[in-house]
Design a protein around this motif. Structure first.
Motif, short mmCIF file in Angstrom:
data_model
loop_
_atom_site.label_atom_id
_atom_site.label_comp_id
_atom_site.label_asym_id
_atom_site.label_seq_id
_atom_site.Cartn_x
_atom_site.Cartn_y
_atom_site.Cartn_z
N ALA A 192 12.17 -0.04 -1.59
CA ALA A 192 12.16 -1.00 -2.25
C ALA A 192 13.45 -1.91 -2.22
N VAL A 193 14.55 -1.30 -2.29
CA VAL A 193 15.92 -1.99 -2.08
C VAL A 193 16.03 -2.63 -0.36
N ALA A 198 11.55 -11.00 -2.08
CA ALA A 198 12.54 -10.15 -2.02
C ALA A 198 12.80 -9.61 -3.77
N VAL A 199 12.47 -10.65 -4.77
CA VAL A 199 12.58 -10.42 -6.23
C VAL A 199 11.78 -9.26 -6.60
N GLU A 200 10.59 -9.53 -6.06
CA GLU A 200 9.44 -8.63 -6.36
C GLU A 200 9.86 -7.12 -6.17
N PHE A 201 10.37 -6.81 -4.72
CA PHE A 201 10.69 -5.43 -4.42
C PHE A 201 12.15 -5.11 -5.21
N TYR A 202 12.77 -6.25 -5.51
CA TYR A 202 14.16 -5.47 -6.34
C TYR A 202 13.64 -5.12 -7.66
N GLU A 214 0.71 -0.99 -0.03
CA GLU A 214 0.13 -0.02 0.06
C GLU A 214 0.83 1.25 -0.05
N ALA A 215 1.94 1.35 0.79
CA ALA A 215 3.04 2.48 0.85
C ALA A 215 3.35 2.60 -0.49
N PHE A 216 3.85 1.53 -1.31
CA PHE A 216 4.33 1.48 -2.56
C PHE A 216 3.42 2.12 -3.48
N LYS A 217 2.34 1.61 -3.41
CA LYS A 217 1.21 2.50 -4.35
C LYS A 217 1.14 3.91 -4.19
N PHE A 218 1.44 4.32 -3.01
CA PHE A 218 1.24 5.84 -2.77
C PHE A 218 2.53 6.50 -3.43
N PHE A 219 3.56 5.81 -3.31
CA PHE A 219 4.81 6.12 -3.73
C PHE A 219 4.65 6.32 -5.38
N ALA A 259 13.56 -5.37 -0.08
CA ALA A 259 14.15 -6.71 -0.81
C ALA A 259 15.35 -7.14 0.19
N GLU A 260 16.25 -6.22 0.62
CA GLU A 260 17.30 -6.82 1.47
C GLU A 260 16.64 -7.53 2.65
N LEU A 261 15.80 -6.98 3.23
CA LEU A 261 15.49 -7.76 4.60
C LEU A 261 14.69 -9.15 4.12
N LEU A 262 14.02 -8.93 2.91
CA LEU A 262 13.19 -10.37 2.73
C LEU A 262 14.31 -11.27 2.37
N ASN A 263 15.25 -10.78 1.55
CA ASN A 263 16.25 -11.71 1.15
C ASN A 263 17.18 -12.16 2.32
#
Length: 386
Positions: free
Chosen positions: A347-348, A363-367, A329-334, A351-355
């Protein structure tokens, strides 16, 4: 002077110009005094369409100043904006002078920058710049203020070269402005220019250089004894230490920033508490993070700061409830607000946290989100929208 006397417009114009000067200087008390004086004089002034429109525009500029320096005293920026918008449509073309056109586009750009509609803000600034050199004005601070405001919107769009250029042009003018005793008259604006320059060094990943300028801004803010600028300087130093991964130092400066801005219920307290909560989360101090998240949400709602309300979802979705849909939801706002720089940065981080959690697919989605944001920044497509 009686209420029946009719004042010549040039007499009132002098006070209007003085009103604008103190607005630019950020002198809230004097600006309020002159606003009342101008409104009283205008009621007894001979009819003049130029002055009427100019006063409406300065009312909007006055409210924008208060929204940053004294937010609790703001009447209604939206009403002032809509009033000017309606009035301009009804103005005969012969009254739309270069100066009126410049201020109209300039102040409307400032309004949309405040609401984070960056594309719209830049569109208005570009129109204003067309009139900048047409204005027969010996006051170079009008250009300096314009250059600074343009540097801000380019900074948020991560157009580093343009932002640095405009900030440095503004700074070079402001530093030459002194009173009869040789004291700087635009010290606040010089500090703000340094903030933008420091931020641009951060974007270039020159963190030590950014810290140098942020620290210099802090020292200068202390010299002119401006608490809200001292608070903002602490905030910017905290950002530098956060990028250097010196989280304890970052936490200290974010806390100091929040404490200062909270005393005056300044709009920037929302930014400070979000970043404080974010650092606490990165340090895995989740009990303190949750308390700061709840407090930050209340603060952001009080200021109607939609950007921080959305950014707080990053903390909630990643560290408190662990719900990636909340993060999305936050990324949709951005995306909706063309905030590609924030989109890339966070997003980076996501992604790093999920990785690190071995959640590779997410993680790939956010990368990919970060890559797309970077493409938008490099392509500059958001700058070409009309």
């Amino acid at each position: 002077m009686t209420g029946q006397e009719t004042l010549p417009y040039h007499y009132v114009a002098q006070d209007i110009n003085h009103w604008y000067v103190v607005i630019k200087q950020g002198n809230v008390h004097k600006a309020k005094e002159l606003k009342k004086k101008v409104e009283s004089e205008f009621a007894n002034m001979e009819k003049n369409e130029d002055i009427a429109v100019y006063i409406q525009l300065l009312e909007l500029r006055h409210q924008l100043m208060l929204s940053y320096l004294e937010p609790d005293s703001v009447d209604s920026i939206e009403d002032a904006y809509k009033y000017v918008e309606r009035s301009k449509r009804n103005i005969a073309p012969e009254y739309l002078t270069d100066i009126i056109e410049f201020y109209y586009h300039f102040f409307f750009g400032m309004y949309h920058f405040r609401t984070k509609d960056l594309v719209v803000a830049l569109t208005y600034y570009r129109e204003a710049e067309k009139y900048l050199d047409l204005i027969n004005d010996k006051d170079e601070t009008n250009k300096a203020e314009f250059y600074f405001k343009v540097s801000e919107v380019y900074y948020y769009m991560k157009e580093t070269h343009f932002s640095m250029n405009y900030a440095q042009r503004a700074y070079s003018i402001f530093k030459e402005q002194k009173d009869n005793d040789g004291n700087l008259t635009y010290g606040k604006q010089m500090v703000q220019c340094q903030f933008v320059i420091s931020g641009n060094w951060l974007d270039k990943m020159c963190y030590e250089e950014a810290l140098h300028h942020a620290t210099k801004a802090y020292e200068d803010a202390k010299k002119i004894k401006e608490n809200h600028l001292i608070g903002s300087a602490h905030f910017n130093i905290g950002i530098c230490y956060n990028q250097l991964e010196e989280l304890d130092k970052a936490e200290y400066h974010f806390q100091r920033s929040y404490d200062i801005h909270r005393q005056r219920s300044h709009i920037y307290e929302s930014k400070a508490i979000f970043n404080l909560a974010y650092v606490k989360a990165k340090k895995n101090e989740l009990k303190e993070t949750e308390a700061l998240y709840n407090e930050g949400l209340l603060v952001a709602k009080r200021h109607n700061n939609k950007e921080i309300i959305e950014k707080l979802k990053l903390i909630k979705g990643l560290y408190l409830s662990y719900d990636l849909n909340v993060v999305r939801e936050a990324f949709k706002f951005f995306d909706d607000k063309n905030m590609y720089a924030d989109m890339e940065e966070y997003a980076v981080a996501v992604a790093e946290l999920l990785n690190n959690k071995k959640e590779v697919n997410d993680a790939v989605e956010f990368y990919r989100t970060a890559i797309e944001a970077r493409r938008q920044i490099q392509r500059g497509s958001h700058l070409d929208e009309k």
